[in-house]
Structures are given as structure tokens and as C-alpha cells.
Motif scaffolding. Structure first.
Motif, PDB file in Angstrom:
ATOM      1  N   ASP A  82       5.086 -21.116 -12.233  1.00  0.00           N
ATOM      2  CA  ASP A  82       3.830 -21.232 -12.968  1.00  0.00           C
ATOM      3  C   ASP A  82       3.646 -19.966 -13.814  1.00  0.00           C
ATOM      4  O   ASP A  82       4.458 -19.057 -13.763  1.00  0.00           O
ATOM      5  CB  ASP A  82       2.632 -21.450 -12.029  1.00  0.00           C
ATOM      6  N   SER A  83       2.593 -19.927 -14.593  1.00  0.00           N
ATOM      7  CA  SER A  83       2.409 -18.791 -15.489  1.00  0.00           C
ATOM      8  C   SER A  83       1.226 -17.918 -15.104  1.00  0.00           C
ATOM      9  O   SER A  83       0.792 -17.084 -15.882  1.00  0.00           O
ATOM     10  CB  SER A  83       2.236 -19.290 -16.926  1.00  0.00           C
ATOM     11  N   GLU A  84       0.697 -18.091 -13.892  1.00  0.00           N
ATOM     12  CA  GLU A  84      -0.454 -17.313 -13.456  1.00  0.00           C
ATOM     13  C   GLU A  84      -0.059 -16.303 -12.380  1.00  0.00           C
ATOM     14  O   GLU A  84       0.667 -16.640 -11.455  1.00  0.00           O
ATOM     15  CB  GLU A  84      -1.541 -18.242 -12.887  1.00  0.00           C
ATOM     16  N   PRO A  85      -0.564 -15.077 -12.483  1.00  0.00           N
ATOM     17  CA  PRO A  85      -0.316 -14.123 -11.404  1.00  0.00           C
ATOM     18  C   PRO A  85      -1.174 -14.461 -10.192  1.00  0.00           C
ATOM     19  O   PRO A  85      -2.163 -15.192 -10.300  1.00  0.00           O
ATOM     20  CB  PRO A  85      -0.748 -12.789 -12.015  1.00  0.00           C
ATOM     21  N   THR A  86      -0.805 -13.945  -9.058  1.00  0.00           N
ATOM     22  CA  THR A  86      -1.608 -14.057  -7.847  1.00  0.00           C
ATOM     23  C   THR A  86      -2.160 -12.673  -7.549  1.00  0.00           C
ATOM     24  O   THR A  86      -1.414 -11.691  -7.552  1.00  0.00           O
ATOM     25  CB  THR A  86      -0.756 -14.554  -6.670  1.00  0.00           C
ATOM     26  N   CYS A  87      -3.464 -12.593  -7.307  1.00  0.00           N
ATOM     27  CA  CYS A  87      -4.100 -11.296  -7.071  1.00  0.00           C
ATOM     28  C   CYS A  87      -4.814 -11.280  -5.728  1.00  0.00           C
ATOM     29  O   CYS A  87      -5.221 -12.325  -5.214  1.00  0.00           O
ATOM     30  CB  CYS A  87      -5.106 -10.971  -8.178  1.00  0.00           C
ATOM     31  N   GLY A  88      -4.953 -10.110  -5.201  1.00  0.00           N
ATOM     32  CA  GLY A  88      -5.677  -9.892  -3.952  1.00  0.00           C
ATOM     33  C   GLY A  88      -6.095  -8.446  -3.894  1.00  0.00           C
ATOM     34  O   GLY A  88      -6.114  -7.756  -4.913  1.00  0.00           O
ATOM     35  N   TYR A  89      -6.393  -7.972  -2.709  1.00  0.00           N
ATOM     36  CA  TYR A  89      -6.818  -6.585  -2.540  1.00  0.00           C
ATOM     37  C   TYR A  89      -6.048  -5.939  -1.402  1.00  0.00           C
ATOM     38  O   TYR A  89      -5.661  -6.600  -0.447  1.00  0.00           O
ATOM     39  CB  TYR A  89      -8.326  -6.503  -2.277  1.00  0.00           C
ATOM     40  N   THR A  90      -5.846  -4.649  -1.544  1.00  0.00           N
ATOM     41  CA  THR A  90      -5.197  -3.871  -0.514  1.00  0.00           C
ATOM     42  C   THR A  90      -6.215  -2.880   0.047  1.00  0.00           C
ATOM     43  O   THR A  90      -7.193  -2.548  -0.621  1.00  0.00           O
ATOM     44  CB  THR A  90      -3.974  -3.115  -1.076  1.00  0.00           C
ATOM     45  N   ARG A  91      -5.994  -2.447   1.255  1.00  0.00           N
ATOM     46  CA  ARG A  91      -6.856  -1.408   1.817  1.00  0.00           C
ATOM     47  C   ARG A  91      -6.700  -0.145   0.974  1.00  0.00           C
ATOM     48  O   ARG A  91      -5.587   0.191   0.558  1.00  0.00           O
ATOM     49  CB  ARG A  91      -6.447  -1.123   3.248  1.00  0.00           C
ATOM     50  N   THR A  92      -7.780   0.537   0.700  1.00  0.00           N
ATOM     51  CA  THR A  92      -7.699   1.779  -0.061  1.00  0.00           C
ATOM     52  C   THR A  92      -7.874   2.968   0.873  1.00  0.00           C
ATOM     53  O   THR A  92      -8.683   2.927   1.788  1.00  0.00           O
ATOM     54  CB  THR A  92      -8.760   1.833  -1.174  1.00  0.00           C
ATOM     55  N   ASP A  93      -7.098   3.982   0.636  1.00  0.00           N
ATOM     56  CA  ASP A  93      -7.161   5.221   1.408  1.00  0.00           C
ATOM     57  C   ASP A  93      -7.458   6.368   0.450  1.00  0.00           C
ATOM     58  O   ASP A  93      -6.529   7.016  -0.050  1.00  0.00           O
ATOM     59  CB  ASP A  93      -5.844   5.480   2.139  1.00  0.00           C
ATOM     60  N   PRO A  94      -8.746   6.601   0.152  1.00  0.00           N
ATOM     61  CA  PRO A  94      -9.107   7.611  -0.845  1.00  0.00           C
ATOM     62  C   PRO A  94      -8.491   8.975  -0.575  1.00  0.00           C
ATOM     63  O   PRO A  94      -8.489   9.455   0.556  1.00  0.00           O
ATOM     64  CB  PRO A  94     -10.642   7.662  -0.755  1.00  0.00           C
ATOM     65  N   GLY A  95      -7.949   9.551  -1.636  1.00  0.00           N
ATOM     66  CA  GLY A  95      -7.361  10.882  -1.545  1.00  0.00           C
ATOM     67  C   GLY A  95      -5.910  10.913  -1.117  1.00  0.00           C
ATOM     68  O   GLY A  95      -5.353  11.991  -0.936  1.00  0.00           O
ATOM     69  N   TYR A  96      -5.278   9.753  -0.964  1.00  0.00           N
ATOM     70  CA  TYR A  96      -3.888   9.713  -0.508  1.00  0.00           C
ATOM     71  C   TYR A  96      -2.977   9.012  -1.514  1.00  0.00           C
ATOM     72  O   TYR A  96      -3.409   8.145  -2.254  1.00  0.00           O
ATOM     73  CB  TYR A  96      -3.782   8.983   0.838  1.00  0.00           C
ATOM     74  N   TRP A  97      -1.714   9.408  -1.475  1.00  0.00           N
ATOM     75  CA  TRP A  97      -0.675   8.739  -2.246  1.00  0.00           C
ATOM     76  C   TRP A  97      -0.153   7.558  -1.443  1.00  0.00           C
ATOM     77  O   TRP A  97      -0.048   7.626  -0.228  1.00  0.00           O
ATOM     78  CB  TRP A  97       0.482   9.698  -2.546  1.00  0.00           C
ATOM     79  N   ALA A  98       0.177   6.488  -2.125  1.00  0.00           N
ATOM     80  CA  ALA A  98       0.783   5.320  -1.481  1.00  0.00           C
ATOM     81  C   ALA A  98       1.902   4.819  -2.381  1.00  0.00           C
ATOM     82  O   ALA A  98       2.061   5.283  -3.509  1.00  0.00           O
ATOM     83  CB  ALA A  98      -0.260   4.231  -1.246  1.00  0.00           C
ATOM     84  N   GLY A  99       2.671   3.878  -1.882  1.00  0.00           N
ATOM     85  CA  GLY A  99       3.775   3.324  -2.656  1.00  0.00           C
ATOM     86  C   GLY A  99       3.546   1.863  -2.970  1.00  0.00           C
ATOM     87  O   GLY A  99       3.022   1.115  -2.139  1.00  0.00           O
ATOM     88  N   LEU A 100       3.903   1.469  -4.175  1.00  0.00           N
ATOM     89  CA  LEU A 100       3.896   0.063  -4.572  1.00  0.00           C
ATOM     90  C   LEU A 100       5.338  -0.407  -4.635  1.00  0.00           C
ATOM     91  O   LEU A 100       6.167   0.178  -5.327  1.00  0.00           O
ATOM     92  CB  LEU A 100       3.220  -0.127  -5.933  1.00  0.00           C
TER      93      LEU A 100
END
Length: 129
Positions: A89-107
């Protein structure tokens, strides 16, 4: 002579204003990270994460039915969020991830084709305070 001084003063004012805006831009800009995986110069999967909101989106190439693109957000080996999207299909799927303010994370972006080896992209982003 007076015209030259006026133009010089105006140019200096514009440069000062531009420098101030340029300096402020990174602090006010949302810390987003976009990843793309390609094969033979053609994109197969795309992922985006916004560190301010935690919004996580992923899309598998629409011309690859049976494939799946998966976006994972990791912090020190802990999975903070995952979103997957099927090809076809041509639509992305979106959601939410937990946020950890002030920290680096990896995608991490994984593209699992119907056949063949998995394609992977990885990069880091920052959750602002």
C-alpha cells in the motif's frame, strides 16, 4: 559616502539578525530522525521518529507486496517502541514510542523482503528535556 555608510549599516544589521535566527533555529527545531533503506538505488523502507512527541512512522515500499518494514526505538538494549508496515500500500503506519527526556536513543529500520536478505539502517537521536 553617506549612502555607502547606510548600506553598510543595513547589511550589518541583516547579518546580525540572520546570525541570531540561525543560532536559535537548532534549539527550537524538533529533533527528528529519518532513515531510508535502499537496494540497487531504490528505496525499500522509510522510518521517521520525532524526539519531542515520540511519534514513530514507518513505510515499506508499496511495490513490494509481502514485505514488511519495522521501526524500533532502542535505549540501552531496551525496546521503547515498535511500529511495522506491510508492503503493497502507499500509506505509512504511525504510532508512538515511550519518550525518555534528556537521553539519546537509537532508531532501527528493518526491511524484510518476501525473499532475500533483510536490509537495515540505524542511527541515534535525542529526546529533548
Amino acid at each position: 559616502m553617506r549612502r555607502t555608510r547606510t548600506l553598510t549599516a543595513a547589511a550589518a544589521a541583516l547579518l546580525t539578525a540572520g546570525a541570531a535566527l540561525a543560532g536559535a533555529a537548532p534549539a527550537s527545531a524538533a529533533p527528528t530522525l529519518d532513515l531510508v533503506v535502499q537496494k540497487n538505488g531504490v528505496w525499500k523502507g522509510y522510518a521517521s521518529v520525532n524526539g519531542s512527541t515520540g511519534r514513530l512512522c514507518v513505510r515499506a515500499c508499496h511495490s513490494t507486496p509481502g514485505a514488511v518494514a519495522v521501526a524500533n526505538v532502542w535505549y540501552e538494549g531496551q525496546l521503547l517502541g515498535r511500529v511495522s508496515d506491510p508492503g503493497g500500500d502507499s500509506e505509512p503506519t504511525c504510532g508512538y514510542t515511550r519518550t525518555d527526556p534528556g537521553y539519546w536513543a537509537g532508531l532501527e529500520l528493518l526491511f524484510h523482503p518476501e525473499t532475500g536478505s533483510t536490509l537495515r539502517a540505524y542511527d541515534n537521536f535525542f529526546f529533548p528535556r
